[in-house]
Each structure stands twice: as structure tokens, then as C-alpha cells.
Design a protein around this motif. Structure first.
Motif, PDB file in Angstrom:
ATOM      1  N   UNK A  95      59.330  35.498  31.577  1.00 12.00           N
ATOM      2  CA  UNK A  95      60.481  35.292  30.704  1.00 12.00           C
ATOM      3  C   UNK A  95      61.281  34.066  31.130  1.00 12.00           C
ATOM      4  N   UNK A  96      61.415  33.859  32.454  1.00  6.85           N
ATOM      5  CA  UNK A  96      62.158  32.719  32.966  1.00  6.85           C
ATOM      6  C   UNK A  96      61.311  31.995  33.996  1.00  6.85           C
ATOM      7  N   UNK A  97      60.305  31.257  33.576  1.00  4.56           N
ATOM      8  CA  UNK A  97      59.478  30.491  34.496  1.00  4.56           C
ATOM      9  C   UNK A  97      58.015  30.852  34.416  1.00  4.56           C
ATOM     10  N   UNK A  98      57.309  30.590  35.509  1.00  4.39           N
ATOM     11  CA  UNK A  98      55.880  30.872  35.559  1.00  4.39           C
ATOM     12  C   UNK A  98      55.543  31.586  36.868  1.00  4.39           C
ATOM     13  N   UNK A  99      54.370  32.189  36.881  1.00  2.00           N
ATOM     14  CA  UNK A  99      53.834  32.800  38.088  1.00  2.00           C
ATOM     15  C   UNK A  99      52.352  32.470  38.127  1.00  2.00           C
ATOM     16  N   UNK A 100      51.669  32.946  39.136  1.00  2.00           N
ATOM     17  CA  UNK A 100      50.258  32.611  39.318  1.00  2.00           C
ATOM     18  C   UNK A 100      49.553  33.786  39.973  1.00  2.00           C
ATOM     19  N   UNK A 101      48.284  33.977  39.604  1.00  2.00           N
ATOM     20  CA  UNK A 101      47.411  34.943  40.265  1.00  2.00           C
ATOM     21  C   UNK A 101      46.152  34.216  40.710  1.00  2.00           C
ATOM     22  N   UNK A 102      45.518  34.756  41.772  1.00  2.85           N
ATOM     23  CA  UNK A 102      44.325  34.122  42.336  1.00  2.85           C
ATOM     24  C   UNK A 102      43.277  35.176  42.670  1.00  2.85           C
ATOM     25  N   UNK A 103      42.030  34.700  42.749  1.00  2.00           N
ATOM     26  CA  UNK A 103      40.896  35.538  43.125  1.00  2.00           C
ATOM     27  C   UNK A 103      39.949  34.677  43.961  1.00  2.00           C
ATOM     28  N   UNK A 104      39.250  35.300  44.886  1.00  3.79           N
ATOM     29  CA  UNK A 104      38.228  34.559  45.640  1.00  3.79           C
ATOM     30  C   UNK A 104      37.133  34.079  44.685  1.00  3.79           C
ATOM     31  N   UNK A 105      36.669  32.857  44.899  1.00  2.00           N
ATOM     32  CA  UNK A 105      35.641  32.298  44.012  1.00  2.00           C
ATOM     33  C   UNK A 105      34.308  33.028  44.144  1.00  2.00           C
ATOM     34  N   UNK A 106      34.075  33.694  45.285  1.00  2.00           N
ATOM     35  CA  UNK A 106      32.805  34.411  45.470  1.00  2.00           C
ATOM     36  C   UNK A 106      32.923  35.914  45.216  1.00  2.00           C
ATOM     37  N   UNK A 107      34.037  36.361  44.651  1.00  2.00           N
ATOM     38  CA  UNK A 107      34.269  37.792  44.451  1.00  2.00           C
ATOM     39  C   UNK A 107      33.481  38.373  43.283  1.00  2.00           C
ATOM     40  N   UNK A 108      33.208  37.533  42.303  1.00  2.00           N
ATOM     41  CA  UNK A 108      32.535  37.961  41.079  1.00  2.00           C
ATOM     42  C   UNK A 108      31.314  37.087  40.867  1.00  2.00           C
ATOM     43  N   UNK A 109      30.191  37.704  40.555  1.00  2.00           N
ATOM     44  CA  UNK A 109      28.982  36.959  40.216  1.00  2.00           C
ATOM     45  C   UNK A 109      28.907  36.793  38.704  1.00  2.00           C
ATOM     46  N   UNK A 110      28.332  35.690  38.222  1.00  2.00           N
ATOM     47  CA  UNK A 110      28.190  35.538  36.776  1.00  2.00           C
ATOM     48  C   UNK A 110      27.466  36.753  36.182  1.00  2.00           C
ATOM     49  N   UNK A 111      28.044  37.301  35.115  1.00  2.00           N
ATOM     50  CA  UNK A 111      27.457  38.463  34.453  1.00  2.00           C
ATOM     51  C   UNK A 111      27.905  39.808  34.995  1.00  2.00           C
ATOM     52  N   UNK A 112      28.649  39.830  36.113  1.00  3.41           N
ATOM     53  CA  UNK A 112      29.159  41.104  36.623  1.00  3.41           C
ATOM     54  C   UNK A 112      29.956  41.817  35.541  1.00  3.41           C
ATOM     55  N   UNK A 113      29.707  43.107  35.430  1.00  6.13           N
ATOM     56  CA  UNK A 113      30.469  43.947  34.504  1.00  6.13           C
ATOM     57  C   UNK A 113      31.689  44.472  35.260  1.00  6.13           C
ATOM     58  N   UNK A 114      32.877  44.120  34.744  1.00  7.44           N
ATOM     59  CA  UNK A 114      34.120  44.311  35.477  1.00  7.44           C
ATOM     60  C   UNK A 114      35.081  45.201  34.704  1.00  7.44           C
TER      61      UNK A 114
END
Length: 175
Positions: A95-114
Motif C-alpha cells: 500500500x505504501x511502497x514495495x517489498x521483495x521475496x526471494x528463493x534459492x535458484x536451485x530450490x526448484x527444478x524445471x517442471x516441478x509440480x509445486x
């Protein structure tokens, strides 16, 4: 006693006019906590899910036992600077600004069902940013699940407008 009755409402928190839905009263109640986890496990036990992704921090509390029970891995999505290895991040509007979220780049494999899980969906900003992160890593988001929906704030509708499947255990009208 149903799950909804175990959620405490705190008026005018964190600012005037807000009705804060506090799940700590649900989590501290052993029966309530078990009912909540069983609801999620009952829905996802027979779906093919590779990873349960929990959004900081209450998504960790819900996601880890669900992942364990359904035989999936658990992955955290965190606030900036909390993960030790290489990350990818997504900014989102507050509402007043921005925030950010992050994830490890190796946490998810392409095609993983999440399965993406969190305690509550309000405007959907954090959930939408989390979905964007998962899509960047080429995950297939099976569903976005929440203990509580605040439908007046439109977050669930925003997720559904993107074609995402959603699930919530209970909802509170009025914010």
C-alpha cells in the motif's frame, strides 16, 4: 469447534480500521492445528506434488508438516537477505511502497509440480510475487493454498484471474 472459531480478530491492528486475523491462537491449540494440517493433507495427499513452497513466515509453519505428510520436499520463500546461497527475487507493491521475496535458484527444478502455501491471502501481493518467482524457475504451480481468505481485499480473485488454482479453508468478510 471449527477452525474459523480458533482464529483471533484484533481490531485496529496494525492501524485504525484494520481487522487483523491472528492465527497464533489456532496454531497454539493442538486440536485446531491438527485439524488445519489434516485439511490440507486431505486435499493434497493424492495429488502429484514435488515441492511444497511456504511463504515467510507462517507459510513455513503450515507448509513443512504438509510436505512431510504428503511425501514432498519443502522450500521456503523468504524476505531479502535471509537465504545463504544464490537467489532470485521478485519485488511487489505494498500500500505504501514495495517489498521483495526471494528463493534459492536451485530450490526448484524445471517442471516441478509445486504447491504454494501461506496462512492468509489478502490483496495477494506476496502470493503473486511468489508465483512469479516459481514461474521464473519454470515450476508448475499446482495450486495456491491458504488457511484464510479475506475476499473483500481481492487477492484470491487476482490469483484466479491469472488462471491459478486456489484453495482456502475459511474466509472472513470485512477487513
Amino acid at each position: 469447534m471449527p477452525i474459523k472459531s480458533r482464529v483471533r480478530t484484533i481490531e485496529h491492528y496494525p492501524r485504525p480500521g484494520i481487522m487483523f486475523r491472528d492465527i497464533t491462537t489456532l496454531l497454539k491449540d493442538p486440536v485446531g492445528f491438527q485439524l488445519l494440517i489434516r485439511e490440507f493433507v486431505g486435499r493434497y495427499r493424492y495429488m502429484q506434488i514435488d515441492k511444497v513452497v511456504g511463504i515467510e513466515s507462517r507459510g513455513f509453519i503450515l507448509g513443512a508438516p504438509v510436505a512431510y505428510e504428503i511425501g514432498a520436499g519443502f522450500v521456503p520463500i523468504r524476505k531479502p537477505g535471509k537465504l545463504p546461497a544464490q537467489t532470485v527475487g521478485q519485488d511487489y507493491e505494498l500500500e505504501y511502497g514495495t517489498d521483495r521475496v526471494e528463493i534459492h535458484t536451485d530450490a526448484i527444478l524445471p517442471g516441478d509440480r509445486v504447491l504454494l502455501i501461506d496462512d492468509l491471502v489478502a490483496t495477494g501481493g506476496t502470493a503473486l510475487a511468489s508465483v512469479a518467482l516459481l514461474q521464473t524457475l519454470q515450476a508448475q504451480v499446482v495450486e495456491c493454498a491458504f488457511a484464510i481468505d479475506l475476499p473483500d481485499l481481492g487477492g484470491m480473485a487476482r490469483l484466479q484471474a491469472l488462471g491459478l488454482e486456489t484453495f482456502t479453508i475459511t474466509a472472513f468478510e470485512g477487513h
